[in-house]
Design a protein around this motif. Structure first.
Motif, mmCIF file in Angstrom:
data_model
loop_
_atom_site.group_PDB
_atom_site.id
_atom_site.type_symbol
_atom_site.label_atom_id
_atom_site.label_comp_id
_atom_site.label_asym_id
_atom_site.label_seq_id
_atom_site.Cartn_x
_atom_site.Cartn_y
_atom_site.Cartn_z
ATOM 1 N N VAL A 70 32.005 65.091 31.675
ATOM 2 C CA VAL A 70 31.524 63.833 33.173
ATOM 3 C C VAL A 70 31.375 62.499 32.939
ATOM 4 O O VAL A 70 32.096 61.689 32.792
ATOM 5 C CB VAL A 70 30.783 64.370 34.434
ATOM 6 N N GLY A 71 30.483 62.377 31.631
ATOM 7 C CA GLY A 71 29.502 60.940 31.214
ATOM 8 C C GLY A 71 31.155 60.098 30.666
ATOM 9 O O GLY A 71 30.711 59.236 31.022
ATOM 10 N N LEU A 72 32.108 61.183 30.278
ATOM 11 C CA LEU A 72 33.282 60.312 28.827
ATOM 12 C C LEU A 72 34.359 59.632 30.146
ATOM 13 O O LEU A 72 34.316 58.943 30.104
ATOM 14 C CB LEU A 72 33.479 61.113 28.687
ATOM 15 N N ARG A 73 34.513 60.604 31.344
ATOM 16 C CA ARG A 73 34.909 59.649 32.195
ATOM 17 C C ARG A 73 34.785 59.242 32.666
ATOM 18 O O ARG A 73 35.157 57.793 33.899
ATOM 19 C CB ARG A 73 35.603 61.212 32.734
ATOM 20 N N ILE A 74 33.575 58.494 33.202
ATOM 21 C CA ILE A 74 32.509 57.648 34.278
ATOM 22 C C ILE A 74 32.882 56.971 33.333
ATOM 23 O O ILE A 74 32.597 55.159 34.091
ATOM 24 C CB ILE A 74 31.346 58.784 34.125
ATOM 25 N N ALA A 75 32.424 56.929 31.517
ATOM 26 C CA ALA A 75 32.291 55.319 30.762
ATOM 27 C C ALA A 75 33.897 55.053 31.279
ATOM 28 O O ALA A 75 34.034 53.878 30.985
ATOM 29 C CB ALA A 75 31.418 55.685 29.640
ATOM 30 N N ASP A 76 34.190 56.074 30.611
ATOM 31 C CA ASP A 76 36.286 55.210 31.058
ATOM 32 C C ASP A 76 36.297 54.918 32.197
ATOM 33 O O ASP A 76 36.960 53.447 32.591
ATOM 34 C CB ASP A 76 36.908 56.361 30.943
ATOM 35 N N ILE B 124 35.104 53.445 34.269
ATOM 36 C CA ILE B 124 33.245 51.553 34.571
ATOM 37 C C ILE B 124 34.508 50.454 33.320
ATOM 38 O O ILE B 124 34.827 49.563 34.158
ATOM 39 C CB ILE B 124 32.638 52.279 33.599
ATOM 40 N N ARG B 125 35.078 51.015 32.678
ATOM 41 C CA ARG B 125 34.636 50.272 30.963
ATOM 42 C C ARG B 125 37.138 49.352 32.219
ATOM 43 O O ARG B 125 36.727 48.081 31.093
ATOM 44 C CB ARG B 125 35.811 50.968 30.338
ATOM 45 N N LYS B 126 37.405 50.692 32.576
ATOM 46 C CA LYS B 126 38.583 49.637 33.435
ATOM 47 C C LYS B 126 38.444 49.137 34.694
ATOM 48 O O LYS B 126 39.654 48.673 35.405
ATOM 49 C CB LYS B 126 39.643 51.187 33.632
ATOM 50 N N SER B 127 37.195 49.226 35.039
ATOM 51 C CA SER B 127 36.802 48.327 36.701
ATOM 52 C C SER B 127 36.561 47.421 36.616
ATOM 53 O O SER B 127 36.418 46.137 35.234
ATOM 54 C CB SER B 127 35.885 49.242 37.628
ATOM 55 N N ARG C 130 29.368 54.204 24.567
ATOM 56 C CA ARG C 130 29.707 55.417 24.880
ATOM 57 C C ARG C 130 28.149 55.854 25.350
ATOM 58 O O ARG C 130 27.714 55.643 26.427
ATOM 59 C CB ARG C 130 29.348 55.543 23.576
ATOM 60 N N VAL C 131 28.924 57.841 25.225
ATOM 61 C CA VAL C 131 27.973 58.347 25.702
ATOM 62 C C VAL C 131 27.458 59.122 24.545
ATOM 63 O O VAL C 131 28.001 59.661 23.232
ATOM 64 C CB VAL C 131 29.109 59.517 26.548
ATOM 65 N N SER D 178 26.481 52.079 28.652
ATOM 66 C CA SER D 178 26.148 53.307 28.299
ATOM 67 C C SER D 178 25.682 54.820 28.693
ATOM 68 O O SER D 178 24.824 53.947 29.774
ATOM 69 C CB SER D 178 24.681 52.675 26.850
ATOM 70 N N ILE D 179 25.631 55.377 27.988
ATOM 71 C CA ILE D 179 25.389 56.641 28.924
ATOM 72 C C ILE D 179 24.925 57.363 27.974
ATOM 73 O O ILE D 179 25.068 57.710 27.036
ATOM 74 C CB ILE D 179 26.324 57.218 29.361
#
Length: 401
Positions: free
Chosen positions: A330-336, A338-341, A389-390, A356-357
């Motif tokens: 879930v953390g990896l998906r959230i970081a991705d 956010i990066r694309k927004s 990164r996570v 960073s997570i």
């Protein structure tokens, strides 16, 4: 690595949640900002507010039960002045029975104060006095004319209805309580009806009048309590709960995890170089970024997940019943996401940002403060390792994005 079968099912569930979130976006806004839904029923109330209001009602309920358990028998002194001796003795017996019932309710709500128990005791605390009134009046009218019964006694049901205004109740709850109170009174009127419909209409009008005033007072208290609650617990910018409410909910989740023997995970998210955004584009753009990230978190996470604004640009997420590998995914998906927004400035300049997570799992029996320190250390480690990164506690190597 996350369990592949779980990842697939989780992603499919997220797709459903995303669609549901779009459909319910107006409802969520309505629940956070409108008082209309708040006063109609508890459907829009958060679990934390329900508990907060419940405690408020419990304290008032205990005080009222104890107060009337003492004053109801004392009122017998007046009965021996305005009634015949036989009638006053009957009233005394009934008052003592009512007093014992109220003491029992006081002891019950003092020991068990769950939401359902509070609702039960609240209903009984008003039903018992009405039953006392109906039983006593039936006895009195057998020995004396109704017109000779003192006004202080005949006004009892209306005073009971008026006292409902002491509690912050929704319209649904207020109407339900009025229905409980009105049923014995309606039966009493049916038994005593002697063809004088004008007198029945007069009593009905008084009941509606007192009931309407009571509902108005209840709704006023509900609105005031909700306003004070939101001002003290909800972040006005993002609409997320603050740290104080988060701590209460984490304690509840940890207790529940012990009961069901399932752990939970926490995720701390911090926006990278957020000060640079504020310094370069201004705090209004920085606020747009915070609102955007909070919206993404609410959109991407499950309904049971608890999301809070933990600090200036820090967000904390508690994920019940998720193991570390699942939470890391879930953390990896959230970081991705956010990066694309991005957000747009007034000059139509697109601003992108990363996060960073840190992710960790609750260890049964550990203090919540230790859990939070561990996830904070992981967040700091993610920043030290280059940001965007996570980091978690079980992976052999950092998750590179």
């Amino acid at each position: 690595m996350p369990n592949s079968s779980y990842v697939g099912s989780y992603d499919r569930r997220q797709h459903v949640n995303k669609s549901r979130a779009v459909l319910n976006s107006n409802k969520s806004f309505f629940a956070r900002h409108s008082t209309v839904g708040d006063v109609v029923s508890t459907n829009h109330h958060s679990k934390d507010f329900i508990q907060t209001r419940n405690q408020y009602i419990v304290e008032r309920l205990k005080l009222i039960c104890l107060f009337f358990a003492i004053t109801v028998p004392v009122s017998s002194l007046l009965d021996f002045i305005v009634f015949e001796n036989v009638q006053a003795q009957l009233l005394l017996i009934n008052r003592l029975i009512l007093s014992c019932a109220l003491i029992g309710l006081y002891q019950l709500i003092r020991r068990v104060s769950t939401v359902n128990m509070t609702r039960l005791v609240l209903a009984l605390s008003f039903l018992f006095p009405v039953l006392f009134y109906t039983a006593t009046e039936l006895s009195l009218t057998q020995t004396m004319a109704y017109r000779n019964i003192p006004l202080s006694f005949t006004l009892t049901p209306y005073l009971i209805v008026a006292m409902l205004g002491l509690f912050p109740l929704t319209i649904a709850e207020g109407v339900a309580l009025l229905s409980v109170i009105s049923l014995p009174l309606a039966i009493l009127e049916y038994i005593q009806y002697a063809g004088n419909y004008a007198a029945v209409i007069d009593k009905l009008w008084l009941f509606v009048l007192f009931g309407g005033i009571s509902l108005w007072l209840q709704l006023g208290q509900m609105v005031m309590l909700m306003k004070l609650y939101r001002e003290s617990t909800i972040d006005s910018l993002t609409g997320l709960i603050n740290r104080r409410v988060l701590m209460r909910q984490v304690e509840d989740i940890s207790k529940n995890s012990k009961r069901v023997q399932k752990s939970f995970s926490v995720m701390m998210c911090d926006l990278d170089f957020f000060k640079r955004v504020n310094d370069t584009y201004g705090h209004l753009v920085g606020d747009q970024v915070l609102v955007k990230v909070s919206s993404l978190l609410k959109h991407e996470l499950r309904n049971p997940d608890v999301i809070a604004r933990f600090g200036g640009e820090e967000f904390m997420v508690v994920m019940p019943h998720l193991e570390l590998d699942q939470a890391t995914h879930v953390g990896l998906r959230i970081a991705d996401v956010i990066r694309k927004s991005s957000v747009m400035t007034d000059e139509q300049q697109e601003i992108t940002f990363t996060a960073s997570i840190g992710v960790t799992q609750y260890i049964a029996g550990e203090p919540i403060a230790q859990l939070f320190k561990r996830v904070d250390d992981l967040l700091y480690q993610a920043k030290e390792q280059g940001r965007d990164r996570v980091e978690n506690t079980l992976a052999l190597e950092p998750h590179k994005l």
